[in-house]
Every structure is written in C-alpha cells, then in structure tokens.
Design a protein around this motif. Sequence first.
Motif, PDB file in Angstrom:
ATOM      1  N   THR A   1       0.795  -1.268   0.134  1.00 34.53           N
ATOM      2  CA  THR A   1      -0.255   0.013  -0.011  1.00 34.53           C
ATOM      3  C   THR A   1       0.872   1.293   0.027  1.00 34.53           C
ATOM      4  O   THR A   1       0.324   2.489  -0.404  1.00 34.53           O
ATOM      5  N   HIS A   2       2.119   1.098   0.487  1.00 35.91           N
ATOM      6  CA  HIS A   2       2.826   2.372   0.500  1.00 35.91           C
ATOM      7  C   HIS A   2       4.334   2.025  -0.460  1.00 35.91           C
ATOM      8  O   HIS A   2       5.115   1.861   0.264  1.00 35.91           O
ATOM      9  N   PRO A   3       4.190   1.971  -1.640  1.00 36.74           N
ATOM     10  CA  PRO A   3       5.288   1.568  -2.368  1.00 36.74           C
ATOM     11  C   PRO A   3       6.560   2.682  -2.180  1.00 36.74           C
ATOM     12  O   PRO A   3       6.015   3.780  -2.189  1.00 36.74           O
ATOM     13  N   PRO A   4       7.762   2.265  -1.970  1.00 35.61           N
ATOM     14  CA  PRO A   4       8.770   3.364  -2.014  1.00 35.61           C
ATOM     15  C   PRO A   4       8.814   4.219  -3.266  1.00 35.61           C
ATOM     16  O   PRO A   4       8.683   3.804  -4.483  1.00 35.61           O
ATOM     17  N   ILE A   5       8.686   5.565  -3.128  1.00 39.73           N
ATOM     18  CA  ILE A   5       8.779   6.593  -4.211  1.00 39.73           C
ATOM     19  C   ILE A   5      10.448   6.680  -4.726  1.00 39.73           C
ATOM     20  O   ILE A   5      11.332   7.097  -3.986  1.00 39.73           O
ATOM     21  N   VAL A   6      10.511   5.969  -5.926  1.00 39.61           N
ATOM     22  CA  VAL A   6      11.898   6.085  -6.458  1.00 39.61           C
ATOM     23  C   VAL A   6      11.806   6.626  -7.591  1.00 39.61           C
ATOM     24  O   VAL A   6      11.003   6.534  -8.496  1.00 39.61           O
ATOM     25  N   GLU A   7      12.712   7.853  -7.768  1.00 44.01           N
ATOM     26  CA  GLU A   7      12.763   8.474  -8.951  1.00 44.01           C
ATOM     27  C   GLU A   7      13.416   7.538 -10.096  1.00 44.01           C
ATOM     28  O   GLU A   7      14.476   7.116  -9.871  1.00 44.01           O
ATOM     29  N   SER A   8      13.021   7.595 -11.413  1.00 45.82           N
ATOM     30  CA  SER A   8      13.654   7.048 -12.494  1.00 45.82           C
ATOM     31  C   SER A   8      15.069   7.540 -12.610  1.00 45.82           C
ATOM     32  O   SER A   8      15.067   8.783 -12.850  1.00 45.82           O
ATOM     33  N   GLY A   9      15.794   6.755 -12.895  1.00 48.40           N
ATOM     34  CA  GLY A   9      17.143   7.137 -13.068  1.00 48.40           C
ATOM     35  C   GLY A   9      18.197   5.975 -13.195  1.00 48.40           C
ATOM     36  O   GLY A   9      17.752   4.814 -13.276  1.00 48.40           O
ATOM     37  N   PRO A  10      19.247   6.259 -13.442  1.00 41.95           N
ATOM     38  CA  PRO A  10      20.240   5.069 -14.023  1.00 41.95           C
ATOM     39  C   PRO A  10      20.351   4.111 -12.781  1.00 41.95           C
ATOM     40  O   PRO A  10      20.982   3.002 -12.845  1.00 41.95           O
ATOM     41  N   LEU A  11      20.435   4.736 -11.450  1.00 46.14           N
ATOM     42  CA  LEU A  11      20.810   3.599 -10.235  1.00 46.14           C
ATOM     43  C   LEU A  11      19.453   3.183  -9.432  1.00 46.14           C
ATOM     44  O   LEU A  11      19.596   2.590  -8.469  1.00 46.14           O
ATOM     45  N   ARG A  12      18.303   3.095 -10.300  1.00 44.26           N
ATOM     46  CA  ARG A  12      17.149   2.735  -9.809  1.00 44.26           C
ATOM     47  C   ARG A  12      17.065   1.165  -9.368  1.00 44.26           C
ATOM     48  O   ARG A  12      16.613   0.864  -8.520  1.00 44.26           O
ATOM     49  N   ASP A  13      17.857   0.347 -10.141  1.00 47.65           N
ATOM     50  CA  ASP A  13      17.852  -0.845 -10.173  1.00 47.65           C
ATOM     51  C   ASP A  13      18.806  -1.483  -8.619  1.00 47.65           C
ATOM     52  O   ASP A  13      18.567  -2.638  -8.144  1.00 47.65           O
ATOM     53  N   LEU A  14      19.786  -0.362  -8.407  1.00 46.23           N
ATOM     54  CA  LEU A  14      20.365  -0.770  -7.119  1.00 46.23           C
ATOM     55  C   LEU A  14      19.449  -0.542  -5.816  1.00 46.23           C
ATOM     56  O   LEU A  14      19.756  -1.030  -4.695  1.00 46.23           O
ATOM     57  N   ILE A  15      18.382   0.137  -5.979  1.00 44.64           N
ATOM     58  CA  ILE A  15      17.650   0.334  -4.755  1.00 44.64           C
ATOM     59  C   ILE A  15      16.416  -0.684  -4.862  1.00 44.64           C
ATOM     60  O   ILE A  15      16.092  -1.311  -3.631  1.00 44.64           O
ATOM     61  N   GLU A  16      15.781  -1.037  -6.078  1.00 42.70           N
ATOM     62  CA  GLU A  16      14.698  -2.006  -5.935  1.00 42.70           C
ATOM     63  C   GLU A  16      15.069  -3.330  -5.533  1.00 42.70           C
ATOM     64  O   GLU A  16      16.236  -3.689  -6.104  1.00 42.70           O
ATOM     65  N   PHE A  17      14.280  -4.181  -5.143  1.00 44.66           N
ATOM     66  CA  PHE A  17      14.596  -5.774  -5.240  1.00 44.66           C
ATOM     67  C   PHE A  17      14.482  -6.226  -6.426  1.00 44.66           C
ATOM     68  O   PHE A  17      13.293  -6.323  -7.067  1.00 44.66           O
ATOM     69  N   PRO A  18      15.339  -6.767  -6.897  1.00 41.05           N
ATOM     70  CA  PRO A  18      15.372  -7.413  -8.380  1.00 41.05           C
ATOM     71  C   PRO A  18      14.296  -8.752  -8.394  1.00 41.05           C
ATOM     72  O   PRO A  18      14.362  -9.519  -7.757  1.00 41.05           O
TER      73      PRO A  18
END
Length: 568
Positions: free
Chosen positions: A65-82
């Motif tokens: 219900t509260h997904p993390p707000i991650v801005e799109s960028g080149p390092l987004r894959d390092l923050i999100e769980f693959p």
Amino acid sequence: MAERRAFAQKISRTVAAEVRKQIAGQYGGSPQLLKNLNVGANATSNTVPLTETVEPVDFEEYLITHPPIVESGPLRDLIEFPPDDIEVIYTPRECRTVGQSLPEEGDSDAHVRDCTRSYTEDWAVVNRKYHKLGTGFNPNTLDKQKERQKGLPKQVFESDEMPDSSSYQDEQDDLKRRSMSIDDTPRGSWACSIFDLKNSQPDALLPHLLDRAPNEEIDRHNEDQRKSNRHRELFALHPALDEEEPIERHCVPEVPKEHFGQRLLVKCLSLKFEIEIEPIFASLALYDIKEKKKISENFFFDLNSEQTKAMLRPHIQTAAISTLARSAIFSITYPSQDVFLVIKLEKVLQQGDIGECAEPYMVFKEADAAKNKEKLEKLRGQSEQFCQRLGRYRMPFAWTAIHLMNIVNSAGSLERDTELEMGLPERKGSWSERRNSSIVGRRSLERTTSGDESCSLTSFRPATLTVTNFFKQEGDRLSDEDLYKFLADMRRPSSVLRRLRPITAQLKLDISPAPENPHYCLTPELLQVKPYPDSRVRPTRDILEFPPRDVYVPNTTYRYGGVTCQGL
C-alpha cells in the motif's frame, strides 16, 4: 545604537538559561515532579486499556500500500529488489537403495506421514542469481582454498635448504686444494685470485643478446613469459585479512546427502578349531578405547560347515539371504590409533560352567584326533543333545581383538605392487599372529604402533590376516569395563592378559578399503543397495556406525531400528 534590521526585530531575545529558570520556579525545581506531570497528562489524554490486544503491523501489506517513491534514473535497479533474483528448482532426490526406506503404511497420524514424506520428496533448490554481488558472499571457502593449492609447486629457496655437512666439507677441501696462497695473488685477496678465476666455470651465454628487435616484440614476449605457469586465481590464494567490522559470510550449501565415514571392508574367510564337535558362531564390532565406546553395531556371521549346521536343523527355519553374509563394510568417521576390531565367539547353550565347556578345545589337538576318537565322539554326541534341546540359545565362548590401525599402517599404500596382497608366504607370516609361546600368546595380538602415524583407511593395500589366538571367556559375560582394560593392555606389555587362558583357533580375514559402489550390498535396514544384479548372491552387510562424537549433518534417510540378524 544602530537600528535593527527588519528580520532581526522578530527574533526573541530570551536566552535558554532564563527559560530553564522560569520553568524550575513553577514546579519547585523538581525534575521528577515535572516528569510525573508530563506522564500524567499523557495518560489522561491517551489511555489504552491493558487488556486490549494490539495487532502488529503487516509489513508486506504496508509495502504494497505504501510503495517506495523512487525517481527513475540510472541507479534505480540498485534500490529496488530484483524480481528475477530468486529461482526455485525441484531436483529429484537420489536414492542409493533399490526401494525407499519407509515405515509400513497404517493408521498413522497425518503429522507422522508428513514427516516420513520429507525423506522421499524432491529437493527444492533455491538459486539466487545476484547472490555473488552481495557483501555476505564469500567465494574463498576453506575447501576451495585447499583445492586451489593442490596444483601449486612448492617454493624452495637456497636459504631454506640445509647443505649436507659431508658434501659441504668436500667442496671446501676441494677449493683449498685448487686455491693458491694469498701472497701469490696480485691484490692479496682469495676471491680475486687469478687462479680461481681461471678455474671457475663460465656463465652460459645469453642467446640473441645483441640482436635487434622491435620494442613491441620484446613487450609481447615478456608478457607471454609472465602469463606462462601463472595461477588463474593468484590473489585468491592469500587468506582474507582481519576486518574491523566482520561480516557474516553465507556460503551456498550443498545438497544434503547421507553421511559416511572412511569405509573398511572385512571379509570373513574361515574359522577352524583343533576339534570340530559343535557349531560356533562369531560376531565383529568396532571399539574405541580412548572414547571407551562401541562405535559400530554387531555383525554376525556363520562359517560352520553344512555337516555342523545339520545339528541345528530342528531350530532352523527358512533362512533369509541376509543371514548368509560373510563380509561387512564398517564406517569410521573419526579414525584413530585407538580403534580395535573385537571378535566374539558363541556356542550353543549347554549345562555347566563356561570353563568346563571350553576345556576340550584347550586339551585336545588335531594331531591326536585318532588317539582320542572315542572321547571326541562322546563330546559330539553330548553337543548334539544340547543342540536339539537348546539350539535357539547361545552362551559366550571366547574372544579376541585386532588393533585395526596397526594393520592399516603396516599394509602400506596402494602405490606398491598390489599383486602380492595375499599370495606370498612371507607376507602371510608377517600378518599371522602365531602362538610361539604361551607368554607371547597372552600378551598381545598386535605390534605396538606410535600415535603419530596416519589414520587413513583409504590408501592401504588389501591384506589377509590370520588370527590364531583367542581368549577363553571368563565368567558369564565380558563387561565393557573389562574389555577396555584388555584392549588397552594389548598396546603395551602388561601382566593383565596373562591371567586369561588362550584357545588355539584359526580365523582368516581379508581387510581392505571398501569400494565406492560395492555390489550385492545391504543397508543396516536390509535394503538392497544399487547395483544389485542378482538377489541370490551372498550379500555384503553395511554395518551401522555409532560415532563417538557428534556428526553435524542432516538426516536424509529414514532409519528404523531393531534389525539384528544372527547367522543361522
């Protein structure tokens, strides 16, 4: 006084000391009273009953219900769980036996059925694709370090080599004979003497030293020279440094499998006494005198002739194929110099003391069989009567022991000529324990070995052992405490075994490392081990081990107890 600027006019000039002084005056300067007033005010405003249960926060639902707000960028894959990190693969479980080891199906509890099903279901292997990128991954395990170091040559330097004293002295004498006096040299130095320079060996010439070659060719040649014989994981050979903040390293576990120690194959060839008047039954077991524990179950085998077995025909039912085994595989997880192979003999229960029952075996000799024919016939007739009445019952008769590590260490390695393993008389003479005198026969069956020798059971040559000395059973039973004392006495000269009366017999055994996949083998639960081509062939028993210390491996097979077969 200069005018204050517009933003400074709104700033309060009250200092923190004046505020503390004002509050301390209102509450009498008591910090505890101020704390109680604050707690009381909060309690009256937000009162929670003690009997009300507070549900914990559903973390997964909160993340959805509260997904993390991650801005799109080149390092987004390092923050999100693959999403493709975890992969579950089901692999079939390997079974070393022809049939599954499971309890009989009945009206058992559902929980019990689920537990037994865990021994037969396929393995669920969880693979993590990006596990190697984490900080907790440690590729340099101890086993991998040993594997990398196998092919490395040993580095030997001149400073580490100790010169031979005799050769070094010969070289010095030779130099003295060839050298001239110090006065004969122009500079008065032995190292610079013209005579020594003329007699010294010239250095090898460097080929192509003065040839012209382009720099690129030289660099390429030097690069090839550096890469030749270079270890592919050079820096991985160095042990890891001590970390200031250690991280728990998680290695990928292997698929669980059934535990086996170092395996030893013992074949029982023959058992012969001076006289043959009744059936004799034997058993083998391993004992560790240092731990004072029995480290294997009993292996019962029958080496009686068909004529002798006929004396027990009223008590013999249809014999299973497992009771005909004459070879056994023993597993030893912790081999040491204190392991003994104990052999115990039993006979059919009969009337009288054990000493009286064993007296004929110590008095009559095989050479005097014709002279004592009538006495032997009388003893054989008495034995037949006891076999008909009490053929299902046993009594202890005699025992002996073999220092197992003495046999293993004396047998040598497999690098020798294995054609001599059983044939030569001198080899048999070195293995046979001959009773040359009563003192030698009472002292020890084995030679004393040092405790520093290797305890490997996988690299010795197969040997044939002939044991000729057995000790008469004293009393109704041989206690474990007495047995450990006797076994310890066999390793050193002592007078303890002199009190035991010997019985002359001849037991031949073959001792060798067990093959990796033996044919016609039965598990301790009497299940057939692959491969098992023919069910009518005499099997080999796999003897259950009782490790003296804990073995930290998961139980992967179902094992039910109570399986003990006598050779009838």
